[in-house]
Design an enzyme around this catalytic site. Structure first.
Site, PDB file in Angstrom:
ATOM      1  CG  ASP A  42      -2.118   0.984   0.989  1.00 41.35           C
ATOM      2  OD1 ASP A  42      -2.069   1.772   0.021  1.00 41.35           O
ATOM      3  OD2 ASP A  42      -3.065   0.947   1.790  1.00 41.35           O
TER       4      ASP A  42
HETATM    5  C1  BGC Z   1      -4.913   3.509   0.209  1.00 44.57           C
HETATM    6  C2  BGC Z   1      -5.093   2.503  -0.905  1.00 44.57           C
HETATM    7  C3  BGC Z   1      -4.939   3.179  -2.238  1.00 44.57           C
HETATM    8  C4  BGC Z   1      -3.593   3.859  -2.286  1.00 44.57           C
HETATM    9  C5  BGC Z   1      -3.322   4.566  -3.593  1.00 44.57           C
HETATM   10  C6  BGC Z   1      -3.638   4.311   0.052  1.00 44.57           C
HETATM   11  O1  BGC Z   1      -3.604   5.354   0.956  1.00 44.57           O
HETATM   12  O2  BGC Z   1      -4.908   2.857   1.455  1.00 44.57           O
HETATM   13  O3  BGC Z   1      -6.356   1.900  -0.803  1.00 44.57           O
HETATM   14  O4  BGC Z   1      -5.093   2.259  -3.274  1.00 44.57           O
HETATM   15  O5  BGC Z   1      -3.523   4.823  -1.249  1.00 44.57           O
HETATM   16  O6  BGC Z   1      -4.069   5.714  -3.710  1.00 44.57           O
END
Ligand code: BGC
Length: 781
Positions: free
Chosen positions: A267
């Site tokens: 993530d």
């Molecule tokens: C989120 C993810 C997301 C990623 C990219 C993160 O902060 O937890 O779900 O896909 O950002 O935007």
């Protein structure tokens, strides 16, 4: 000399293998360490290890990340963008006035799950995936599948359910739809990312059994059934390790046991343990930075990561890249059919809505009534949520517009008042919207409800045929919801429901509540005051039109609850270990405390670590086993018609059983029915919940009097429980009761499956909590 050097360079360049699906090993052999590492670390800017640009910087503006290119070997960048309620990219591009790049705001995950309709979900995500393809994106960072462990997780709206079988099957349908376009998905957040408070650092402490049966089961179902191109590990820790650095999770379970062949990406963060992540089976660091590349190079040079480990991850990356539209040179149009997709969004939202209450057939309405529409959310309507899950859509139909489009006349004075309040709030600095602010508008983001004087309500009751009250909630990434004034109604909302009900009922007029919410709220204390309750969740940009369709009976709602609505928040055993009243201190950012801050602080329960003491007793598994009353049970939902169930049959198959039941529409209008199949295991051996969902099916639209026989298949592996002592899934011999139910509390027919011989499936002993979790004991009532 210069000429000679140039000639040498050219011949070397010509000798470079160019990536093809069938020459991946050859390409790996030709790669330098630097190039390999370039592939393992994403980059919001397309640069190689030396900072030299290797491609266009912003292939798709607003996309969350890219993988880096190695042009020498014909390896292109690929583009990754959020999800899950549609594609999230920047809608208006600087220096490009020729067109816009809006995407469709589809219903949120929780509403999709409420449909219990795998074909419908696949239809939605096939349209969604077409936007991914046509806007030049390779992977949609979705679906989000974390289990609704507690009603207050700020991202529950993105996720499907409290039950792993419903969640896993929804995820599989979602993935199949998106990927049918030849683009990828990223099932997330793997795993136990069940709260947003301190999301980057909090450690989930979970027993091996609860992990296997609840928190990994949905990933297992979806990954085995639908083969997502990518998996996104989560930010949090699980039983000691960050999930993105957990070999047990990313290699032992995911690849060795489930046979997963795609890539795993982190993530969006930049944790210190890049090398540990790569070794554990996390192929791609996102969004990626120079330091992470340098760490990998240094580790390869000093031997702390082997070349075989690096090559394994590179191989996974190359296998992923050759599947992408960008590698294949797909000429995207930047012109998906947004009009057609809006209709898909509207249809799905209408069918999936849950009718919670409908006294004396209050609904459907005629459609020409005069409506007093209450609630600031009728204008400040919540189509999705906040954070990365928020789609940049061209418009949102609000409830006032939805009702007008359906033919109703909406009380103008009341709407003018709400509109003026919203305009004032927006203009003033005391804006309640976007507590987190910034690019995403993290966390909750909602106009606060305003009081309506009783004298005004009396006037409105005189002037209108009925009242509709819209109760709204918003939530999102970076913050959890709170028990007070969020799970619970605010005092203004409570008074509004009371006063409107009193005034309208005094004149024999009906009151309907529309719940425009992203997560569960308290309903038991006020539901008896009103005549009907419709739950559209956050239904997307066309959702309010879909509410209109349902209110006038153009669409017969056939959604059912994917989670329990408890009487009290504290009835959920997970509430004892959830930060339901937590206010983020100023030194905690939206991502949570940083690792360094942690080292300097006394670790705090539910913030730095969370004991999953409820074990497997999540949601209905607890309520049904302990015999605790709820407001609305798991799987509950009314229809404008009624159904009878008959001829329940359970037939043994080679590896389990096939269950069939006939559903007949016994009412006066056409409708669809969801049949839920619960199984109750024989007593003895491991503690088991009173029953567990093992399958479900939905009828086609049945005309009055029409019947359909539904078939559901269940394997012995599906009915097994995880025995920690043996690290095995075990299905003891005996009689399993099979229930065909309209909700977990409404069994309509049953049969018995006799398993003659006990079965077991040996797994690895992995992912144990550092200290045993002190799980509650639940005795079957
Ligand atoms: C989120 C993810 C997301 C990623 C990219 C993160 O902060 O937890 O779900 O896909 O950002 O935007």
């Amino acid at each position: 000399m210069l000429l000679a050097a140039a000639a040498l360079f050219c011949s070397a360049a010509f000798a470079q293998p160019q990536l093809r699906p069938d020459n991946i090993e050859e390409v790996i052999k030709a790669m330098t360490l630097q190039e390999k590492v370039t592939l393992l670390v994403g980059g919001s800017r397309a640069v190689n290890i030396d900072g030299v640009p290797t491609g266009t910087t912003d292939l798709v503006p607003g996309a969350a990340g890219v993988t880096r290119a190695v042009p020498r070997l014909g390896i292109p960048q690929t583009v990754l963008a959020d999800g899950p309620a549609g594609l999230r990219i920047t809608p208006v591009r600087q220096g490009d006035n020729s067109k816009t790049y809006y995407c469709t705001g589809f219903p949120v995950g929780t509403l999709l799950a409420s449909s219990w309709d795998l074909d419908l979900v696949q239809e939605v995500t096939t349209a969604m995936g077409n936007e991914v393809l046509e806007y030049g994106v390779d992977v949609l960072l979705a679906p989000g599948v974390n289990i609704h462990r507690n009603p207050l997780c700020g991202r529950n709206f993105e996720y499907f359910s409290e039950d792993p079988v419903l969640s896993g099957n929804m995820a599989a349908a979602y993935i199949k739809g998106v990927q049918s376009n030849g683009v990828g998905t990223s099932i997330k957040h793997y795993a136990t990312n069940n709260q947003e408070t301190n999301r980057n650092e909090a450690e989930s402490r979970v027993s091996k059994r609860a992990l296997r049966e609840i928190y990994l089961k949905n990933f297992e179902i979806a990954i085995k059934d639908a083969d997502p191109w990518t998996v996104m590990s989560s930010y949090n820790k699980l039983n000691g390790d960050y999930t993105q650095q957990s070999e047990g999770l990313l290699t032992t379970v995911l690849r060795d046991e489930w046979g997963y062949k795609g890539i795993v990406m982190t993530d969006w963060g930049a944790k210190a343990g890049t090398v540990k992540s790569a070794k554990s089976g996390n192929d791609l660091m996102e969004p990626g930075n120079q330091t992470e590349m340098e760490r990998l190079i240094a580790a390869a040079q000093d031997g702390s990561i082997s070349m075989a480990e690096i090559d394994r991850n590179v191989r996974n990356m190359l296998n992923y890249i050759v599947r992408t539209p960008r590698f294949k040179g797909y000429k995207f149009s930047n012109n998906p059919d947004l009009k057609a997709h809006a209709q898909v969004a509207r249809k799905a939202a209408g069918e999936a809505m849950v009718l919670l209450r409908n006294e004396n057939a209050t609904l459907p309405l005629k459609g020409n009534e005069k409506v007093a529409l209450y609630g600031i959310s009728s204008i400040d309507f919540v189509a999705g949520g906040t954070g990365s899950g928020n789609v940049n859509k061209a418009y949102v139909v609000n409830l006032k517009e939805g009702l007008e489009n359906a033919g109703f006349t909406v009380d103008k004075a009341l709407m003018d008042y709400y509109k003026a309040t919203i305009d004032y709030n927006t203009a003033s600095t005391a804006l309640t919207r976007g507590s987190g602010g910034g690019f995403f508008g993290f966390g909750s983001s909602k106009q606060a409800e305003v009081a309506i004087p009783t004298t005004a309500i009396t006037t409105e009751a005189n002037a209108n045929d009925l009242a509709i009250i819209c109760i709204g909630r918003n939530a999102g990434e970076g913050a959890d919801r709170k028990m007070m004034d969020d799970f619970e109604l605010t005092s203004i909302e409570r008074e509004l429901i009371q006063n409107v009900s009193t005034a309208f009922h005094a004149q024999g007029k009906k009151v309907v509540v529309v719940l425009n919410i992203g997560g569960v709220i308290e309903t038991n204390s006020w539901k008896y005051l009103v005549d009907a309750i419709l739950l559209p969740w956050s239904p997307g940009q066309e959702g309010a039109n879909a509410i209109g369709d349902v209110l006038v009976g153009k669409v017969n709602p056939s959604g059912k609850l994917p989670m329990t609505f408890p009487i009290n928040f504290m009835d959920h055993p997970s509430s004892a270990n959830f930060p339901y009243n937590y206010t983020r201190p100023t030194n905690m950012g939206m991502m949570g405390f940083g690792g360094n801050q942690n080292a300097q602080r006394q670790l705090q329960k539910d913030v730095d670590y969370v004991e999953y003491e409820e074990g497997i007793y999540v949601g209905y598994r607890y309520f049904t086993t302990a015999g605790v009353q709820v407001s609305y049970p798991f799987g509950f939902g009314l229809s404008y018609t009624t159904f009878s169930y008959s001829k329940p049959v359970v037939k043994a198959t080679a590896n389990g059983f096939e269950a069939t039941v006939t559903v007949t529409n016994t009412g006066k209008v056409a409708g669809k029915e969801v049949v839920e199949l619960y199984v109750s295991a024989p007593a003895g051996g491991l503690d088991k919940p009173a029953c567990e969902l093992k399958s479900f099916a939905k009828t086609r639209e049945l005309r009055p009097g029409e019947s359909q026989t539904l078939t559901m298949k269940v394997t012995n592996y599906d009915i097994a429980s995880f025995n920690e002592a043996t690290s095995s899934w075990e299905a003891p011999a005996g009689n399993y009761n099979v229930y065909f139910a309209a909700s977990v509390a409404d069994v309509r027919a049953s049969a018995v499956y006799a398993l003659k011989k006990a079965q077991a499936w040996k797994m690895h002993d992995t992912l144990a909590p550092t200290n045993p979790v002190n799980e509650i004991k639940v005795t079957r009532k």
